[in-house]
Design an enzyme around this catalytic site. Structure first.
Site, PDB file in Angstrom:
ATOM      1  CE  LYS A 116      -2.109   1.426   3.745  1.00  0.00           C
ATOM      2  NZ  LYS A 116      -2.992   1.513   4.902  1.00  0.00           N
ATOM      3  CG  ASP A 134      -7.114   3.356   1.180  1.00  0.00           C
ATOM      4  OD1 ASP A 134      -7.996   2.865   0.427  1.00  0.00           O
ATOM      5  OD2 ASP A 134      -7.016   4.572   1.363  1.00  0.00           O
TER       6      ASP A 134
END
Ligand code: SF4
Length: 210
Positions: A116, A134
């Site tokens: 991420k 996310d």
């Protein structure tokens, strides 16, 4: 997907990261590490003092863990984050000449950095694109019907071919805003949602009004 991208661009013209790093790659990396299980607003607030004290990778690398901990305590998981920040800065100084690396492989070697954060850095700093899977991206992609709504890696892989590389970063930033304003985790405002006709799993109440 093309229509969804277009609508989100219209609703959120800016599509910028909520972390206020001032365009500094290392600061964005630090803030992204701090943002795990913490709000962007909290990270922005904490970072001001943190960067006054430790302005660059070298000063983080030389810092005592306790001194970093003290400044980031309110972000949660502060012991782990402080240790990761110190080790990450040390690796950047010792192995990458003080500069944040750009390849996925190198970024993933940095303590505290997962896919991420790596995708955020690759997209926002280096313009290489990257799906930042996310919580908002995962949830909304699942509801829209592009992925399973659970697995970050699957979400990244499902979205990657559907969103043009040059639009991926801004698209993910827009999903964060859309997730906060409209398609929230507990109470999505489906009846007022601009994407409802394109959504595979709107809430049942809104479905009956379509
Ligand atoms: S219709 Fe509802 S579930 Fe679908 S994207 Fe909009 S707010 Fe989210």
């Amino acid at each position: 997907m093309a229509e969804i991208i277009r609508l989100l661009e219209k609703i959120y013209p800016d599509g910028e990261c909520m972390l206020e790093s001032g365009g500094d790659p290392f600061r964005l990396l630090v803030m992204a590490i701090l943002s795990a299980q913490c709000t962007d607003a909290r990270v922005n607030a904490v970072s001001e003092e943190l960067f006054k004290r430790f302005p660059d990778p070298a000063s983080f690398a030389d810092a005592r863990r306790e001194d970093i901990e003290e400044l980031i305590r309110s972000c949660g998981l502060f012991r782990t984050k402080a240790e990761n920040l110190r080790k990450c800065a040390k690796m950047i100084v010792e192995e990458y000449g003080g500069k944040v690396p750009s390849s996925m492989e190198d970024l993933l070697k940095l303590p505290g950095v997962g896919r991420k954060v790596a995708n955020l850095i690759r997209g926002d700093v280096f313009g290489l694109g990257g799906i930042v899977a996310d919580t908002h991206c995962i949830r909304i992609s699942g509801r829209l019907g592009f992925s399973d709504g659970k697995d970050p890696l699957k979400t990244e892989r499902d979205l990657d071919p559907l969103v043009p590389k040059e639009k991926q970063s801004a698209f993910c930033h827009r999903l964060v805003l859309f997730g906060r304003d409209v398609c929230s985790a507990r109470n999505p405002k489906c009846a007022a949602c601009a994407l409802i006709r394109l959504c595979r799993h709107p809430s049942p109440d809104a479905e009956s009004e379509r």
